[in-house]
Design an enzyme around this catalytic site. Structure first.
Site: not given
Length: 428
Positions: A173-175
């Site tokens: 879960l990131e950009e």
């Protein structure tokens, strides 16, 4: 609202979708489940059925390095296993196919028709290993952004779990997804539903690391998990591409992230470390940071000393020296530092508690595994269910000596224990 991380470079990206990688020429990973393809011959879109009762011990899923089999000059997973002793890989990445709530490798290759991944999974499992699948990554459209609800998002990921017979899954879960509150609600909700519907499923949550541990959006994600009553096997940060200068900066970030976990969930320091992990990047990073073998060793020492739950890195595709100049710039298929093939993968194997093979094979050593003294006389302290043991701790139990391969609490010593944490050193 300020961003949790400084603006990321547009190309190449560190953990992007396959479409982005094709344009930027960047990185990839591997992960999966516990099954082999049904039948023999070439791989097809048939379901990959589970062949083992419980897959590998969680230590292998916790050490599985990322591998991208469809981009960045993918190495032969079997050759890496033979050279290092690694048993598991983190396959990356599953994204939404277009703007639909349908899982696809790199957002373009449907899991229903892709033939590359089943072949890789079959190869790994045929050698006694397994895979975990990573969903998300840097860039691309995630299921949580388009599926609408946690239930719909979970249904999409369940197709991946069922298709490949998975025993482990990683939510990266990131950009730009982790800036989207609704998307993170869907992803965390999906992870919670999958945990309930697939008993024993190993779930890791991987997110961006900063010098403060993690940023605003990472902390918000933890708050979302708390509000949903969800606890994965671990929360891992990626301490790179954020102004990190060597291993000391990385371990400092891990200490600070531990404090965030304590504050968020009300955990003790030890409990927080037991739910914390690290995902590194080998060699040159997107931000022109450099992490060498000695840095990986330092972080490994920190991880084992503090009982971290996960130790992995991006990526196996990059775990080899570049041809020509040692540092030709950032590459998705080599590390841009001096090394031998698979140097960095050998550190994840050490975390799992195994010893990389040597060529030629070394003479079987004498030592802990060689019975000494009077049979039946145990000198090591008796195992205690309420004692927390770290890697290397020695105990005796039922007339045998054991040593812990990593952090453990209330796991009865047995060579065939559920997680394989205890190594049987033989009769006392």
């Amino acid at each position: 609202m300020e961003r949790a991380l400084p603006p990321q470079p547009t190309a190449p990206t560190k953990r992007g979708s396959r479409a982005a990688l094709a344009v930027a020429g960047v990185l990839g990973l591997v992960a999966g489940g516990v099954a082999a393809l049904t039948g023999t011959g070439s791989a097809s879109a048939d379901t990959v059925a589970a062949t083992g009762a419980g897959g590998l011990g969680s230590n292998w899923y916790a050490s599985a390095p990322y591998l991208m089999p469809e981009d960045n000059s993918p190495p032969d997973a079997a050759a890496v296993m033979d050279a290092t002793g690694q048993k598991a890989f983190q396959l990356a990445f599953v994204l939404a196919q277009g703007n639909s709530c349908s899982p696809a490798w790199g957002g373009t290759s449907s899991i229903d028709s892709d033939t590359t991944m089943p072949n890789v999974i079959q190869t790994v499992r045929a050698k006694g290993g397994d895979v975990s699948v990573s969903v998300g990554g840097y860039g691309g459209t995630k299921l949580g952004q388009v599926c609408g609800t946690p239930e719909a998002t979970a249904a999409g990921y369940q197709r991946v779990i069922t298709k490949y017979g998975l025993k482990a899954i990683d939510f990266d879960l990131e950009e730009p997804e982790y800036e989207n509150t609704a998307a993170i609600h869907n992803e965390i909700g999906a992870a919670r539903i999958l945990q309930q519907n697939n008993p024993g499923l190993y779930i890791s949550i991987t997110t961006a690391g900063t010098n403060a541990g993690t940023g605003w959006f990472g902390t918000q994600m933890l708050g979302e998990a708390k509000s949903q009553g969800f606890t994965p096997n671990n929360y891992s940060i990626m301490p790179f591409d954020g102004g990190f200068n060597g291993a000391a900066a990385q371990t400092d970030a891990l200490v600070k992230f531990n404090q965030i976990l304590q504050t968020t969930f009300g955990w003790t320091e030890a409990t927080a470390y037991a739910h914390e992990g690290v995902s590194m990047m080998n060699g040159r990073t997107d931000a022109a940071e450099y992490f060498h073998q000695a840095d990986f060793q330092t972080v490994l020492d920190f991880a084992t000393a503090h009982g971290l739950a996960r130790y992995t890195y991006w990526s196996v595709n990059r775990d080899r020296q570049c041809p020509g100049p040692v540092d030709p710039g950032l590459s998705g298929s080599c590390s841009s530092v001096a090394q031998s093939d698979w140097d960095f993968t050998k550190y994840t194997v050490k975390f799992a508690g195994a010893t990389p093979p040597t060529t030629p094979p070394s003479t079987p050593p004498t030592g802990p595994g060689t019975p000494t003294g009077n049979p039946g006389t145990c000198t090591a302290p008796a195992w205690n269910a309420s004692t927390t043991y770290t890697a290397g701790a020695k105990v005796s139990y039922n007339g045998h000596d054991y040593h812990a391969k990593w952090w453990t609490l209330n796991e009865v010593p047995s060579a065939s224990g559920q997680w394989g944490v205890w190594a049987d050193d033989g009769p006392c």
